[in-house]
Design an enzyme around this catalytic site. Structure first.
Site, mmCIF file in Angstrom:
data_model
loop_
_atom_site.group_PDB
_atom_site.id
_atom_site.type_symbol
_atom_site.label_atom_id
_atom_site.label_comp_id
_atom_site.label_asym_id
_atom_site.label_seq_id
_atom_site.Cartn_x
_atom_site.Cartn_y
_atom_site.Cartn_z
ATOM 1 N N ASP A 189 -15.300 -12.179 -6.355
ATOM 2 C CA ASP A 189 -16.626 -11.638 -6.053
ATOM 3 C C ASP A 189 -16.942 -10.450 -6.945
ATOM 4 O O ASP A 189 -18.080 -10.002 -6.994
ATOM 5 C CB ASP A 189 -16.695 -11.224 -4.578
ATOM 6 C CG ASP A 189 -18.109 -10.895 -4.147
ATOM 7 O OD1 ASP A 189 -19.014 -11.726 -4.400
ATOM 8 O OD2 ASP A 189 -18.328 -9.808 -3.583
ATOM 9 N N GLU A 210 -18.862 -6.648 -15.102
ATOM 10 C CA GLU A 210 -19.660 -7.350 -14.102
ATOM 11 C C GLU A 210 -21.133 -7.312 -14.512
ATOM 12 O O GLU A 210 -21.674 -6.214 -14.675
ATOM 13 C CB GLU A 210 -19.467 -6.672 -12.746
ATOM 14 C CG GLU A 210 -20.057 -7.432 -11.578
ATOM 15 C CD GLU A 210 -19.668 -6.809 -10.244
ATOM 16 O OE1 GLU A 210 -18.470 -6.804 -9.906
ATOM 17 O OE2 GLU A 210 -20.575 -6.300 -9.584
ATOM 18 N N HIS A 235 -21.064 -10.561 -6.502
ATOM 19 C CA HIS A 235 -20.808 -9.330 -5.739
ATOM 20 C C HIS A 235 -21.587 -9.347 -4.420
ATOM 21 O O HIS A 235 -22.397 -8.471 -4.133
ATOM 22 C CB HIS A 235 -21.192 -8.097 -6.568
ATOM 23 C CG HIS A 235 -20.451 -6.856 -6.148
ATOM 24 N ND1 HIS A 235 -20.039 -5.906 -7.050
ATOM 25 C CD2 HIS A 235 -20.067 -6.398 -4.927
ATOM 26 C CE1 HIS A 235 -19.435 -4.925 -6.407
ATOM 27 N NE2 HIS A 235 -19.438 -5.204 -5.113
ATOM 28 N N LEU A 236 -21.285 -10.351 -3.590
ATOM 29 C CA LEU A 236 -22.035 -10.558 -2.356
ATOM 30 C C LEU A 236 -21.186 -10.460 -1.093
ATOM 31 O O LEU A 236 -21.673 -10.716 0.010
ATOM 32 C CB LEU A 236 -22.731 -11.934 -2.388
ATOM 33 C CG LEU A 236 -21.910 -13.181 -2.705
ATOM 34 C CD1 LEU A 236 -20.960 -13.581 -1.601
ATOM 35 C CD2 LEU A 236 -22.831 -14.338 -3.035
ATOM 36 N N ALA A 237 -19.920 -10.041 -1.223
ATOM 37 C CA ALA A 237 -19.039 -10.042 -0.059
ATOM 38 C C ALA A 237 -19.513 -9.095 1.028
ATOM 39 O O ALA A 237 -19.319 -9.343 2.211
ATOM 40 C CB ALA A 237 -17.615 -9.695 -0.473
ATOM 41 N N ALA A 273 -12.743 -6.704 -3.959
ATOM 42 C CA ALA A 273 -12.626 -5.246 -4.038
ATOM 43 C C ALA A 273 -13.289 -4.720 -5.304
ATOM 44 O O ALA A 273 -14.483 -4.387 -5.298
ATOM 45 C CB ALA A 273 -11.155 -4.840 -3.969
ATOM 46 N N ARG A 274 -12.556 -4.637 -6.395
ATOM 47 C CA ARG A 274 -13.065 -4.146 -7.672
ATOM 48 C C ARG A 274 -12.457 -4.959 -8.802
ATOM 49 O O ARG A 274 -11.263 -5.277 -8.792
ATOM 50 C CB ARG A 274 -12.723 -2.666 -7.869
ATOM 51 C CG ARG A 274 -13.440 -1.716 -6.912
ATOM 52 C CD ARG A 274 -14.933 -1.627 -7.233
ATOM 53 N NE ARG A 274 -15.617 -0.637 -6.418
ATOM 54 C CZ ARG A 274 -16.255 -0.892 -5.274
ATOM 55 N NH1 ARG A 274 -16.256 -2.147 -4.805
ATOM 56 N NH2 ARG A 274 -16.868 0.057 -4.617
ATOM 57 N N ASP A 319 0.861 -1.178 0.000
ATOM 58 C CA ASP A 319 0.000 0.000 0.000
ATOM 59 C C ASP A 319 0.898 1.228 0.000
ATOM 60 O O ASP A 319 1.601 1.488 0.982
ATOM 61 C CB ASP A 319 -0.915 0.020 1.221
ATOM 62 C CG ASP A 319 -1.991 1.106 1.130
ATOM 63 O OD1 ASP A 319 -1.659 2.203 0.647
ATOM 64 O OD2 ASP A 319 -3.130 0.854 1.546
#
Length: 332
Positions: free
Chosen positions: A267, A272, A291-293, A243-244, A183
């Site tokens: 996810d 998407e 996309h359910l996280a 994340a994305r 990061d």
């Protein structure tokens, strides 16, 4: 002294999943509440009708953006509490120009995403998915996916010390994993306080048994996990993306997965959902979820945090998660 007027814009069909009774009770102690009458999140016309009398509002997924027209029609509006994660789609230059305080419930949503991520790490390390498919086909332990592994003592590489990334770090502590972090916004002293090893991206990709993405979608992170980095990953590694989808070069990922070298839980994808003929829907070493996280059925932590942010605002107390324009390159 009169109470401030707070407008709820999320759509009444979503009340049960977003607002607990605790949230309603707290809200009513300090505010007069007005409601968007529709069942679905408020569109532009509904916001133009609802917000002129509002001192603040609570927004969430699918509410129309607060553009210049809406801001101009809401002269009293001083605070927006977003009962969801990213606020990038909802705010405009007009919001910042007016000095309207914007907060996000991202810290609450992050807990759900982090818990899902931890579950995928355990399932991935244990190789539960490929072994279950092997048993379904009539096999037992004689499989390339055997032996199973433990998360305990594994090397976990995290890309991004976001709200989610930091929650994942906390959840990993009992497992005594070695946690690597990439990061650019986290310096060495901060990494030490988090209890992680700050490393470069290539080193993380090369060393991680489990690689998990928690960075925002920005121009600088687009396809950050590219062909060269994917090629560095261990043959038996687990890749997790909650994340994305834009963080991963998907064509390159499909090429690597087609070699059967490692396993992926996705996810999020880009696009998407994946195209109907995408190999991501068919390869045996990838699981794509819709996309359910984050929270799905019980999002009450988001509503409670949004209400708390507004309570703090009108009490003159500091916000928990204020968003500013300068933060846009660091948030999802």
């Amino acid at each position: 002294m009169s109470k401030p007027t707070i407008a709820i814009t999320v759509g009444q069909s979503h009340y049960a999943r977003i607002f607990s009774q605790t949230a309603w009770d707290v809200l009513e102690t300090f505010a007069e509440v007005v409601h968007h009458p529709g069942q679905q999140p408020a569109g532009k016309a509904a916001l133009l009708a609802l917000l002129p009398a509002a001192d603040a509002c609570i927004t969430s997924w699918d509410v129309a953006p607060l553009d210049a027209d809406i801001v101009a029609a809401a002269p009293k509006l001083r605070a927006v509490a977003h009962a969801a994660g990213s606020i990038k789609r909802f705010v405009s230059d007009a919001v910042w120009a007016r000095g309207i305080q914007v907060t996000s419930a991202a810290p609450a949503l992050a807990r759900d995403v982090a818990e899902t991520t931890l579950g995928l790490m355990i399932v991935g390390a244990k190789r539960i998915w490929p072994l279950a498919e092997h048993v379904r086909a009539g096999g037992w332990r004689a499989s390339p996916a055997w032996p199973s592994r433990e998360l305990h003592g594994s090397v976990v590489g995290l890309i991004g010390a976001s709200h989610v990334g930091r929650h994942v770090i906390e959840l990993l502590r009992p497992f005594q994993a070695t946690v690597l972090l990439y990061d650019p916004y986290v310096d060495e002293p901060a990494a030490q306080r988090l209890g992680v090893q700050k490393v470069e991206l290539a080193d993380l990709a090369r060393r991680a048994d489990i690689l998990s993405l928690h960075a925002p979608s920005t121009p600088s992170t687009y396809h950050m996990l590219d062909r060269s980095l994917l090629a560095l990953m261990k043959d038996d590694a687990v890749l997790i993306n909650t994340a994305r989808g834009t963080l991963v070069a998907e064509t390159a990922l499909i090429d690597e997965l087609s070699k059967g070298r490692f396993f992926a839980f996705l996810d999020v994808t880009d696009p998407e959902p994946p195209a109907p003929d995408s190999l991501l829907r068919h390869l045996p070493n990838v699981v794509v979820t819709p996309h359910l996280a984050g929270c799905i059925d019980d999002c009450s932590r988001l509503g409670e945090l949004a209400v708390e942010e507004l309570r703090r605002f009108f009490a003159g107390e500091p916000p928990i998660c204020r968003i500013t324009p300068e933060q846009f390159d660091q948030i999802a």
